[in-house]
Design an enzyme around this catalytic site. Structure first.
Site, short mmCIF file in Angstrom:
data_model
loop_
_atom_site.label_atom_id
_atom_site.label_comp_id
_atom_site.label_asym_id
_atom_site.label_seq_id
_atom_site.Cartn_x
_atom_site.Cartn_y
_atom_site.Cartn_z
N TYR A 124 38.03 43.09 45.16
CA TYR A 124 38.51 44.45 44.86
C TYR A 124 38.41 45.35 46.08
CZ TYR A 124 38.77 44.06 39.67
OH TYR A 124 39.10 43.75 38.38
N GLU A 240 32.28 43.91 32.18
CA GLU A 240 31.03 43.92 32.93
C GLU A 240 29.90 44.51 32.08
OE1 GLU A 240 31.59 45.83 36.70
OE2 GLU A 240 30.19 44.46 37.68
#
Lengths: 385, 373
Positions: A124, A240
């Protein structure tokens, strides 16, 4: 037999022999320790059927209930189970593939995660896309049935130990911000990819820079459509906050127990100020646990409940404070490095990262004020959408 | 679906209580009135709430006429009374006294007193006389201060330590010879406080309620104190709500002040403190802890300490975010700040509470715990 008992028995029988040396090892700040043994452990763990317990039965999962999964994670941490080399694959990649992947992708990628043979990392962040993640510059273009990728990722945990990376890249020329992005799955072992470790404050190197120079992946290795990269990337981050946070908390409990033991042994347990700080740390951990239970019981569709918004900043700040407390409990001797950094020294140094990665505390406060409290949005510069 | 860990019936109670208390509080007007008359107690409102609304018996067992909704039930009530600073003895009578009676009284006394509590027919001020009252030749001497809700109590329930270190629980009528109740003005003017003095009061002039040991009494006391966490959550929520309203309408430099990051981040911090206090409070009331007194005791210590610290921080930040208006008497925010301070200092202070928690988690100490100082 409950899942807790089942795992307890298996851990007693299997976290033995050569694996003894990685008990309690491989957690955050220590993720680069004994990579080969931890990879072997991941495969052993997978062969025993412990990976993907929450997945549907048709993909080899057990459709485990949330509370059973919480128990499972707690039991694993209670045994000092090694930091899982496959955790990014299991907790981030797999739920994303299950939710957004094609049937072919499920069949291709889930087994490797499930049997512990394919390890994943997350592409990312970039040098100029940190807190402002949507400022992605890495480019992907379709050429002759392949995506061709050029650019650079940074802070990639365990890239040097991984087999695959999921990459957020800009596929549409001239787009800005969240538009025009793709979410690609890319094999790391290829000439177009160069991985360079970043030496950290702790002296260890679990983060990397990953350079892409005409790196390739098959055209099918895209999750979602062109332009949906941002949506997929954010959905992945939603996973997450899953039940694994409870396992993380059990690791925190182990660290706190070590601090209490040290304070009792060196007599600093008598210091009222340290006593209070340790008691507050204990209270904070219980609060974190119940907050996670509220969060997990509140929404199961990946959306965020109100209390969910505080989870990251709360644990990160708590853990950073715990690192400071650990050193203060040891006192001046905490400065001395024996052969290598002690667990408490690692905790102290590495926990400075906690309030930075996965959304800094400052970004978390923006998110809380705008999404949980509905306050006016931050004015944005004109480089982004 | 009601938010975890609550059930549908809790949410029904919450809705009913919320509306009723909001009418009572009337945007702060009632708080001014209650503060002005100096008693911190609104009898008419209490009777309406306890009797007509039937809220006094929320967590008292059915056999005594209560609703038997457990710790979660009273958590709902305390959250909403905290949101409005309802000036009534719900905590002292329906939580603190009720818990002590439930734990240590004889079946006859339970039937009598708990039924009266549940029906709203009695106000009891429960006082911890350990270290404050001396007991010699069956005569009680000494002063307990602060004594919450003693001014209008029908019964003063006092815990005394005898020379064998037993805890003796005795109930006194306020008219008992030698016993005097002197109200005083408190910094926190929406809760009634007094000094209760015992001047050669005969132990036998009171109603013997029960006898127990130090540990059991301390645990019961702390579990009851844990309910104050919910009051702190309610009060903190109110402070945050008021702050958000203000930040969204107040304009400076041509912008709502709520668009400035310094203000947004402060509000985020208030929210973090609030939601974590809420988790602590709900944790202490969680049915998962039923049957495990030690776990309940520890959870209550955590909840009370954690939430009262959070409320104080939130209320202080709320005044700062309001600027000058938050400093005025007219604007009702200060009542919440003052309640936050008193919740942090009374019913086991945060300082003592964290030291007790340190003992509880096995931190060894040369100096023993501050149990029930």
């Amino acid at each position: 037999m409950s899942i807790r008992e089942e795992l307890n028995q298996w851990m007693l029988e299997n976290l033995t022999g050569e694996f003894e040396q990685i008990r309690w090892r491989g957690g955050p700040g220590d993720e680069d320790s004994s990579p080969e043994l931890r990879r072997a452990w991941e495969q052993k763990f997978g062969e025993a059927g412990w990976i993907g317990l929450q997945w549907p039965k048709e993909y080899g999962g057990r459709d485990l209930s949330l509370m059973d999964f919480v128990e499972f994670n707690e039991e694993y941490a209670r045994h000092g189970g090694p930091g899982r080399a496959g955790h990014i694959g299991e907790t981030l990649m797999a739920p994303t593939i299950l939710a957004y992947g094609t049937q072919a992708q499920k069949e291709r990628f889930l087994p490797g995660i499930k049997n512990g043979t394919e390890l994943w990392c997350q592409g990312y962040s970039e040098p100029n896309a940190g807190s402002d993640l949507s400022n992605i510059k890495t480019k992907a273009r379709l050429v002759d049935g392949h995506w061709v990728i050029d650019g650079q990722k940074i802070w990639t945990s365990l890239a040097h130990e991984s087999d695959w990376i999921f990459v957020l890249a800009r596929a549409e020329e001239g787009t800005k911000g969240r538009d025009g992005l793709v979410f690609l799955l890319v094999e790391l072992d290829q000439p177009g990819i160069d991985i360079r470790p970043i030496h950290q404050i702790s002296g260890t190197a679990e983060f990397n820079e990953v350079y892409f120079t005409e790196a390739k992946t098959e055209a099918d290795n895209i999750i979602g459509e062109v332009g949906e990269g941002w949506k997929i990337a954010m959905a992945l981050l939603g996973f997450e906050r899953g039940a694994s946070t409870l396992g993380q908390q059990m690791m925190f409990q182990n660290e706190l127990n070590l601090i209490i033991k040290t304070a009792n042994e060196n007599g600093r347990a008598n210091d009222p100020s340290l006593r209070r700080r340790i008691a507050e740390a204990h209270a904070g951990l219980k609060v974190m646990r119940f907050n996670a239970l509220r969060m997990l019981n509140g929404t199961q569709d990946g959306s965020t409940s109100k209390e969910g918004y505080i989870s990251k900043i709360f644990w990160a700040t708590w853990h950073r404070d715990l690192g400071e407390l650990a050193m203060d409990v040891i006192g001046a001797d905490a400065e001395i490095i024996e052969d290598e950094l002690s667990p408490m020294q690692k905790l102290f140094l590495f926990s400075r990262a906690d309030t930075i990665y996965a959304g800094t505390n400052q970004i978390q406060r923006n998110i809380i004020s705008e999404r949980a409290l509905g306050m006016p949005k931050e004015p944005r510069g004109n480089t982004n959408g | 679906m009601p938010p975890f860990p609550f059930q549908e019936d809790h949410e029904m109670i919450r809705e009913a209580v919320k509306g009723w208390l909001s009418d009572w509080e009337d945007g702060g007007k009632t708080l001014h009135r209650v503060a002005k008359d100096g008693h911190g107690f609104d009898r008419a409102a209490w009777e309406g709430f306890a009797r007509d609304q039937g809220m006094a018996g929320i967590s008292i067992a059915e056999q005594y006429g209560g609703a038997d909704m457990g710790l979660l039930g009273r958590t709902v009530i305390m959250e909403e009374t905290g949101y409005t600073l309802f000036s009534a003895p719900f905590f002292s009578t329906c939580v603190l006294a009720a818990d002590i009676i439930e734990a240590f009284a004889s079946e006859d006394d339970k039937a009598d007193l708990l039924s009266k509590i549940a029906s709203g027919d009695i106000i009891i001020s429960a006082l911890d006389g350990r270290g404050k009252l001396s007991l010699e030749d069956n005569k009680l001497n000494g002063t307990i201060s602060p004594a919450t809700d003693a001014v209008h109590a029908d019964l003063i329930l006092v815990a005394i330590q005898n020379k064998d270190n037993d805890i003796v629980l005795t109930g006194y009528s306020p008219n008992t010879a030698g016993l005097s109740v002197t109200p005083y003005a408190s910094i926190d003017p929406t809760r009634s406080q007094a000094k209760v003095s015992f001047d050669n009061v005969s132990l036998s002039d009171g109603q013997a309620i029960g006898k127990t040991d130090e540990t059991a009494f301390s645990q019961t006391l702390q579990i009851a104190h844990g309910a104050l966490a919910a009051e702190c959550v309610g009060g903190g929520q109110r402070c945050l709500d008021m702050t958000l309203d203000y930040a969204n309408q107040r304009v400076q430099f041509g912008r709502q002040i709520g668009s400035f990051q310094s203000v947004k981040h402060k509000c985020a911090d208030m929210f973090i403190a609030l939601e974590s206090a809420r988790s602590a409070s709900y944790f202490a009331a969680s049915p998962d802890l039923d049957g495990d007194r030690t776990a309940k005791f520890e959870a209550a210590l955590i909840a009370k300490n954690y939430a009262s610290e959070a409320f104080f921080k939130i209320a202080g930040d709320a005044i700062q975010m309001h600027g000058g208006i938050g400093f005025t008497w007219e604007y009702p925010l200060h009542y919440f700040f003052k309640r936050a301070r008193s919740n942090r200092a009374l019913f086991t202070s945060s300082e003592d509470g964290f030291q007790m928690l340190a003992d509880q988690i096995g931190l060894k100490s040369n100096t023993s715990a501050i149990m029930g100082k």
